[in-house]
Design a protein around this motif. Structure first.
Motif, short mmCIF file in Angstrom:
data_model
loop_
_atom_site.label_atom_id
_atom_site.label_comp_id
_atom_site.label_asym_id
_atom_site.label_seq_id
_atom_site.Cartn_x
_atom_site.Cartn_y
_atom_site.Cartn_z
N MET A 111 0.83 -1.21 0.00
CA MET A 111 0.00 0.00 0.00
C MET A 111 0.87 1.26 0.00
SD MET A 111 -2.95 -1.23 2.68
CE MET A 111 -3.93 0.26 2.64
N ARG A 112 1.94 1.24 0.78
CA ARG A 112 2.83 2.40 0.81
C ARG A 112 3.52 2.59 -0.54
NH1 ARG A 112 4.47 0.57 6.60
NH2 ARG A 112 3.06 1.86 7.83
N GLN A 113 3.90 1.49 -1.17
CA GLN A 113 4.55 1.57 -2.48
C GLN A 113 3.58 2.14 -3.52
OE1 GLN A 113 7.84 0.91 -3.13
NE2 GLN A 113 7.42 1.81 -5.12
N ALA A 114 2.32 1.71 -3.47
CA ALA A 114 1.33 2.24 -4.41
C ALA A 114 1.13 3.73 -4.19
CB ALA A 114 0.00 1.49 -4.24
N GLY A 115 1.07 4.15 -2.93
CA GLY A 115 0.95 5.57 -2.63
C GLY A 115 2.16 6.36 -3.10
N TYR A 116 3.33 5.79 -2.92
CA TYR A 116 4.55 6.44 -3.38
C TYR A 116 4.54 6.60 -4.90
CZ TYR A 116 9.47 7.23 -4.46
OH TYR A 116 10.63 7.73 -4.95
N ASN A 117 4.16 5.54 -5.60
CA ASN A 117 4.11 5.60 -7.07
C ASN A 117 3.10 6.64 -7.55
OD1 ASN A 117 6.03 3.59 -7.24
ND2 ASN A 117 4.55 1.96 -7.61
N ASP A 140 2.12 9.28 -5.87
CA ASP A 140 2.68 10.58 -5.54
C ASP A 140 3.71 11.01 -6.58
OD1 ASP A 140 2.93 12.82 -3.69
OD2 ASP A 140 4.92 12.01 -3.22
N GLN A 141 4.55 10.10 -7.01
CA GLN A 141 5.55 10.42 -8.03
C GLN A 141 4.89 10.79 -9.36
OE1 GLN A 141 8.92 10.75 -7.52
NE2 GLN A 141 8.20 10.56 -5.41
N THR A 142 3.80 10.11 -9.68
CA THR A 142 3.07 10.43 -10.91
C THR A 142 2.50 11.84 -10.83
OG1 THR A 142 2.50 8.10 -11.22
CG2 THR A 142 1.17 9.70 -12.41
N LEU A 143 1.93 12.20 -9.68
CA LEU A 143 1.41 13.55 -9.51
C LEU A 143 2.51 14.60 -9.63
CD1 LEU A 143 -1.14 13.07 -6.60
CD2 LEU A 143 -1.65 13.87 -8.89
N LYS A 174 -7.25 12.34 -5.04
CA LYS A 174 -8.24 11.66 -4.21
C LYS A 174 -7.79 10.23 -3.92
CE LYS A 174 -13.09 10.37 -4.11
NZ LYS A 174 -14.33 10.28 -4.87
N ASP A 175 -7.29 9.54 -4.93
CA ASP A 175 -6.82 8.17 -4.76
C ASP A 175 -5.61 8.11 -3.82
OD1 ASP A 175 -8.81 7.30 -6.43
OD2 ASP A 175 -7.51 7.06 -8.18
N LEU A 176 -4.72 9.06 -3.94
CA LEU A 176 -3.55 9.11 -3.07
C LEU A 176 -3.98 9.27 -1.62
CD1 LEU A 176 -0.50 9.15 -2.69
CD2 LEU A 176 -0.55 11.62 -3.12
#
Length: 107
Positions: free
Chosen positions: A59-65, A67-70, A86-88
């Protein structure tokens, strides 16, 4: 460094010791640690299943990815993607909820 050098001897029946051992094991603690937390009126939470740390990591990795996309969108002048933000926030909230369910503030 704290030293625990004061001993207390307590006698249990086999049934009482069995119940105490099961509760300590379920919480992922030694019997001594379980008793110390009980005496200190600390909340004792059940130890997480083995796959919870892996879930939190994913879950943290998905959030990090995300965030990097944003960040990439912001630097390349791509219009802001409200759904990504919103997803982040949803991933961060879910990660905190799972983490809080299995962690304690006891030191």
């Amino acid at each position: 460094m704290r030293k625990r050098n004061c001993r207390v001897e307590v006698c249990f029946t086999k049934d009482e010791l069995s119940v105490l051992s099961k509760k300590a094991k379920k919480a992922g603690l030694s019997i001594g640690g379980f008793v110390r937390r009980s005496v200190a009126d600390k909340e004792i939470k059940e130890a997480p299943p083995a796959d919870i740390p892996l879930l939190l990591r994913a879950m943290r990795q998905a959030g990090y990815n995300l965030d990097q996309t944003l960040k990439r969108f912001n630097t390349t002048n791509v219009p802001d993607m409200p759904q990504f933000r919103k997803d982040l926030e949803g991933i961060r909230a879910a990660t905190k909820m799972v983490s809080d369910a299995y962690t304690s503030d006891y030191q």
